[in-house]
Scaffold this motif. Sequence first.
Motif, short mmCIF file in Angstrom:
data_model
loop_
_atom_site.label_atom_id
_atom_site.label_comp_id
_atom_site.label_asym_id
_atom_site.label_seq_id
_atom_site.Cartn_x
_atom_site.Cartn_y
_atom_site.Cartn_z
N ILE A 602 0.83 -1.21 0.00
CA ILE A 602 0.00 0.00 0.00
C ILE A 602 0.86 1.25 0.00
O ILE A 602 0.70 2.14 -0.83
CB ILE A 602 -0.94 0.00 1.22
CG1 ILE A 602 -1.90 -1.18 1.10
CG2 ILE A 602 -1.71 1.30 1.29
CD1 ILE A 602 -2.96 -1.20 2.13
N ASP A 603 1.80 1.29 0.94
CA ASP A 603 2.67 2.45 0.98
C ASP A 603 3.54 2.52 -0.27
O ASP A 603 3.85 3.60 -0.75
CB ASP A 603 3.53 2.40 2.24
CG ASP A 603 3.41 3.68 3.04
OD1 ASP A 603 2.48 4.45 2.72
OD2 ASP A 603 4.23 3.90 3.93
N MET A 606 1.64 4.22 -2.89
CA MET A 606 1.57 5.65 -2.60
C MET A 606 2.90 6.33 -2.93
O MET A 606 2.93 7.40 -3.51
CB MET A 606 1.23 5.86 -1.11
CG MET A 606 -0.11 5.30 -0.69
SD MET A 606 -1.47 5.98 -1.66
CE MET A 606 -2.80 4.89 -1.18
N HIS A 607 3.99 5.67 -2.56
CA HIS A 607 5.30 6.23 -2.88
C HIS A 607 5.50 6.31 -4.38
O HIS A 607 6.10 7.25 -4.88
CB HIS A 607 6.41 5.39 -2.24
CG HIS A 607 6.59 5.68 -0.79
ND1 HIS A 607 7.12 4.78 0.10
CD2 HIS A 607 6.28 6.78 -0.05
CE1 HIS A 607 7.14 5.32 1.31
NE2 HIS A 607 6.63 6.52 1.24
N GLN A 624 9.21 25.58 -2.77
CA GLN A 624 9.13 25.07 -1.40
C GLN A 624 10.45 25.30 -0.68
O GLN A 624 11.27 24.42 -0.54
CB GLN A 624 8.79 23.58 -1.41
CG GLN A 624 7.42 23.36 -2.02
CD GLN A 624 7.03 21.91 -1.99
OE1 GLN A 624 7.83 21.05 -1.68
NE2 GLN A 624 5.79 21.64 -2.32
N ALA A 628 7.82 30.00 6.09
CA ALA A 628 6.39 30.13 6.29
C ALA A 628 5.82 31.30 5.48
O ALA A 628 4.74 31.18 4.91
CB ALA A 628 6.08 30.33 7.77
N TYR A 631 5.00 30.33 2.05
CA TYR A 631 3.78 29.52 1.92
C TYR A 631 2.54 30.39 1.98
O TYR A 631 1.61 30.24 1.21
CB TYR A 631 3.72 28.47 3.04
CG TYR A 631 4.75 27.40 2.91
CD1 TYR A 631 5.02 26.85 1.66
CD2 TYR A 631 5.45 26.94 4.01
CE1 TYR A 631 5.99 25.87 1.54
CE2 TYR A 631 6.40 25.97 3.89
CZ TYR A 631 6.67 25.43 2.64
OH TYR A 631 7.61 24.46 2.53
N VAL A 642 -8.28 31.97 -7.47
CA VAL A 642 -9.57 31.29 -7.43
C VAL A 642 -10.71 32.30 -7.43
O VAL A 642 -11.64 32.22 -8.24
CB VAL A 642 -9.64 30.39 -6.18
CG1 VAL A 642 -11.08 29.93 -5.95
CG2 VAL A 642 -8.72 29.20 -6.34
N ILE A 643 -10.59 33.28 -6.52
CA ILE A 643 -11.67 34.26 -6.43
C ILE A 643 -11.78 35.05 -7.72
O ILE A 643 -12.86 35.33 -8.25
CB ILE A 643 -11.45 35.18 -5.22
CG1 ILE A 643 -11.58 34.33 -3.94
CG2 ILE A 643 -12.44 36.33 -5.20
CD1 ILE A 643 -11.21 35.06 -2.68
N ILE A 646 -13.61 33.16 -10.26
CA ILE A 646 -15.05 33.16 -10.03
C ILE A 646 -15.66 34.46 -10.52
O ILE A 646 -16.68 34.48 -11.22
CB ILE A 646 -15.34 32.96 -8.52
CG1 ILE A 646 -14.84 31.57 -8.09
CG2 ILE A 646 -16.82 33.10 -8.24
CD1 ILE A 646 -14.81 31.38 -6.61
N ILE A 647 -15.01 35.55 -10.15
CA ILE A 647 -15.55 36.86 -10.56
C ILE A 647 -15.60 36.96 -12.07
O ILE A 647 -16.57 37.43 -12.67
CB ILE A 647 -14.68 38.01 -9.97
CG1 ILE A 647 -14.79 37.97 -8.45
CG2 ILE A 647 -15.13 39.35 -10.50
CD1 ILE A 647 -13.81 38.88 -7.75
N PHE A 649 -15.83 34.57 -14.24
CA PHE A 649 -16.92 33.74 -14.80
C PHE A 649 -18.27 34.39 -14.58
O PHE A 649 -19.18 34.20 -15.36
CB PHE A 649 -16.91 32.35 -14.14
CG PHE A 649 -16.11 31.36 -14.92
CD1 PHE A 649 -16.65 30.79 -16.08
CD2 PHE A 649 -14.84 30.99 -14.53
CE1 PHE A 649 -15.91 29.87 -16.80
CE2 PHE A 649 -14.10 30.09 -15.26
CZ PHE A 649 -14.63 29.52 -16.39
N LYS A 650 -18.38 35.09 -13.50
CA LYS A 650 -19.65 35.70 -13.15
C LYS A 650 -19.94 36.80 -14.14
O LYS A 650 -21.06 37.01 -14.58
CB LYS A 650 -19.54 36.26 -11.74
CG LYS A 650 -20.90 36.49 -11.11
CD LYS A 650 -20.68 36.89 -9.65
CE LYS A 650 -21.93 37.56 -9.15
NZ LYS A 650 -22.52 36.90 -8.00
#
Lengths: 650, 507
Positions: A602-603, A606-607, A624, A628, A631, A642-643, A646-647, A649-650
């Motif tokens: 299983i691992d 995943m690896h 990376q 902090a 990030y 993202v926002i 959305i705007i 598309f609106k």
Amino acid sequence: MNGFLIVLIPALPLAAFLINGLFGRWLGRLGGWIAVACMGGSAAISIPLFIRAMWGGFTPFNVTLWRWMSNGAIDITIGFRVDQLTCLMLLYVTCVSFMVFLYSMGYMAGDPGFNRFFSFLGLFDFSMLVLVLGDSLPVVFIGWEGVGLCSYLLIGYYMDLPGAPDAGKKAFIVNRIGDFGFLVGMMMLFAALGTLDIQKIILAAEQGAAGVGPLAYGGAFVTVVTLALFLGCTGKSAQIPLFTWLPDAMAGPTPVSALIHAATMVTAGVYLVVRMSGLFVLAPATMTVIAGVAAATAFVAGSIALTQQDIKKVLAYSTVSQLGFMFLACGVGAFGAGIFHVFTHSFFKACLFLGAGSVIHAAHAQDLDHLGGLRKYMPVTAWTFCIACASIAGLPLLAGFVSKDEILWSVFASGAPGSMLLWIIAVITALMTAVYSFRAYFMTFEGTGRLSHDKQHHAHESPWTMTVPLVLLAFGAIVAGALNLPGVFGEGTWRGVNNLLEPVLEPARKVAEAHAHEMHSPSLELALMALSGVIAIAGVALAYRYTLAKWPEGARRLAKRFRLLYKISLYRWWWDDFYMKYVAGGTWGLAKLATWFDRWVIDGIMHGIAGAASLGSRFIRALQNGQAQAYVLIFLLGANIVIGLIIWFK
Amino acid sequence: MPPLTNLNSFWLIAMTFIPAIAAVLLIAFPRPLARVVALVATMITLLISVKFVAGIVIAPAEWTASVSADWIPIVGIKFLLGLDGLSGSLIVLTNVLMVLSVLGSWTAIDSRQREFYFWLLLLQTGIIGTFLALDLIVFYIFWELMLVPLYFLIGVFGSVNRIYATMKFFLFTFAGSVLMLLGILALYFQHRALAGSGSFALADLLTISDKIDPRLAVMIFTGFMLAFLIKVPIFPLHTWLPDAHTEAPTAGSVILAGVLLKTGVYGILRFAIPLFPNLSVQVAPLMIALAVVGIIYGALTAFAQSDLKRLVAYSSVSHMGFIMLGIFAFQKEAIVGATLQMINHGISTGGLFLCVGYLYERRHTRELKEFGGLAYNMRVYATLTVILVLSSVGLPGLNGFIGEFWILVGTFMTHKIAAVIAATGVILAAVYLLRMVQMTFFGPLDKEENKKVSDLDMREILTLVVLIIFAFWIGLYPRPYAQALEPSAQHIVEVVGKTPLAPIAQK
């Protein structure tokens, strides 16, 4: 008022548990006396209750405490049911417990875990009494698992003794296998009936006997349910295939062996079958299985007991064998006889174990080869042990004779499938019972002393706290049979326990009358009764011959002559080796396999995915950098995108 | 932004953000006071949540408290919070475990304390918000907010292999989250297409979710489910869990096992099933199969572990299998059992992680074979640990039994084989946990390092006793909990369009 007193019966041992568990450190020996007093209180309530049930006007009643597991269609209350069967169980559980508590005051004196011991004993009795009192299967299950827990804790009481914690763990896990059956039984019954209240189940069973509802006579459903419940009983009451934990359980202190692993807890399975007898009789197939398993267990365990060297092991296998007798009675429909043997057995077996404890206490040895000739040092122990042996061996008129003979006759007369074979096995086992119990007696108390000089010197009679219970229990081992004299003595014979249990066993009796063909032949019954007496005496004689008269050459020659049989007995039919190697080993192997699978398969997958992804993400890696702020920056950037999307598309 | 509707809304907001505010304030305090501030903040939060749940038990209602405000109106994002029995119970669990985690870390965290408690408190706001959010974007933000503090808690304060564990944890859960985000966006656009305006509000989306193109619905549903199932985690998506639990500091493990796994189950109950009831019913057989496999597989794997913490971690896989089984049986009794079992698992496994942490603090090892005989010199510790073990084993009278019993009995009504196989997990739980107890506490006390170990102090005892009181309370009188959880379960059963199956006799 009644209700309050009934609640007190389990509450007092619970108090003993809490007092010793929380304050034992400061109470010391006083804590032990408090526990004895609590247990005495429970017995003081139970004895008049029993007398009333037996002779006075008594109507069964329920004590409802609180709504426990209610959720949707499931509605289970914590409640007690006090009927005639309960009264009988309460009587002997509290009385034997009281005597074991008292005995432990002497036996455990000076033990560093004195209060821990008494707290566990208290918890045990609380659980046992809940088990006996419970009015629904889940409440019984609280006690059922509770006694298992206490058994686990007390078997492993000597924590650093090699094998003791292992034995405790084994007992708990094997019992859990049985509990799985109990759980499945509950699930099935609930799905079919919508209740787990025992009275309602029995009511449904009575309808089933009349062909109404899901519990039809002989139906697959009722067969599977009862088999599942019986699986639970084989765990708790040490029957094939789940009996191997009980002999190991002897690693616990001897009073524990007497109370839990002889007199009370291990009989819980028998109690359950009798309690649910109205249900069990609906499944003739299950009854046959019970009878077969019981006879096999009685025989196998009896044969093993013949050659064990450890006095406690002899008694342990003897217990397994006697439990087999009890189930055998149930299996042929003689529930009253089964529960009566539970009752008498609790006296003589507790007496035997406590006697063995007294020997261990005095001589610091429990190997029969190293004992012998102890009667002159500890006469009370020797005499009581002898009486108990005579009782279990079935010497005429003693309690063990009365109850065992009733079982033998019930089997003979039941007309159940294979009843002749079952009877023959039971008779052979009865013979073995007489042999192994008197072998233990002779080798411990008679003949030449084989103790080392040092230990011989120290051998002495035990203190009064230990001898008084021995005498009382031995007295019970003699007279308890009087509570249920054989019916063959005529119409007017007082059959106390049978009459007492009549209302509880009525549903089962009705079904049995409709389907079974019981034999009635007083002359034959008397003849067979004489036969059991003869067999018991013959057994004692055999034991005498090979453990005293012709010791040790005779026994050795015998072992040589029947080498294979001797080995089978000595090595306990290799049951345990089989389980340890294949079942325990198999589970461990599976666990290792699962761990390997988890790590590499299983691992590994995943690896693999991660590796593939990382190839394409060399670019992203630059982002990376482990800071902090970076990030947060990326996060905000992403959120903006993202926002923004959305705007847009609106 | 409209004013807060009532006092309840105020308290709801307060409860959500007090930890975060405290987290920021904490930076201003001198280092030794950090843990005090954290303790006070978590306790206040706990009190507020208890007030809510007590209200639910006394006066059942679908939504006890809610907040509704426009947040970013231009894209239709509303700040919607709501508290019902399910979320309320889980929040109380969160807050109890948070208080205990702060107490449990009191001495264990001896450097960078402010940073530690900062992340811990921020995590609490993330979790509470996740349980309360009724707008999917708000939900998503809180959901991700849980991830970041944990990333640091494990990565900075964890043990030897923490970097590997952190990365694994992050990648697993983030992969799920991204898929969920896509699903959320897709739902938004579907709402715009079908209802004229875009919305992220759960209540709005519920009205259109059955009209979505079936193929798209499958994709959205898959995205949601993957995110949640990884979090649960269900077999075979569980391998991040043992590593993360094992490497995390004690408080991290407690919160991870106690609460974080439940956010996955909660997401399924709150969003995935109500939005896509038909698909949920369709995947139920698969879920039940995986749950049952997980129960057995997790237990077997736990059996073979040599590391105390890994053992407890794998036991979580097994326990979470029970919870998933109960939910996808779609029986009211089983769902109440499963949601109660979420709380029970938080109590028993959270408690066990505290126990392991206390031992680790003393011995600096978690290898089972390094222990033995500790019952002699750690009597209180041994007693309390054994009680928590019994709670985890499912001994009647303690909490674990109630949940398991309801799940098994409820599941058996519809899925007989699955329930019977799952019940064997009861045997296996005894097998692996008793092995642990035996190797830790019994046998001779023969290792020098173990002889010097001291028993628990009052603070540590307190943390475990609190959990044990809950364990007995639920075990003996679970009614208030069942009452708080029943409406949500009823709702789920109605949503999936199945009336509760009455036992045969009652028909």
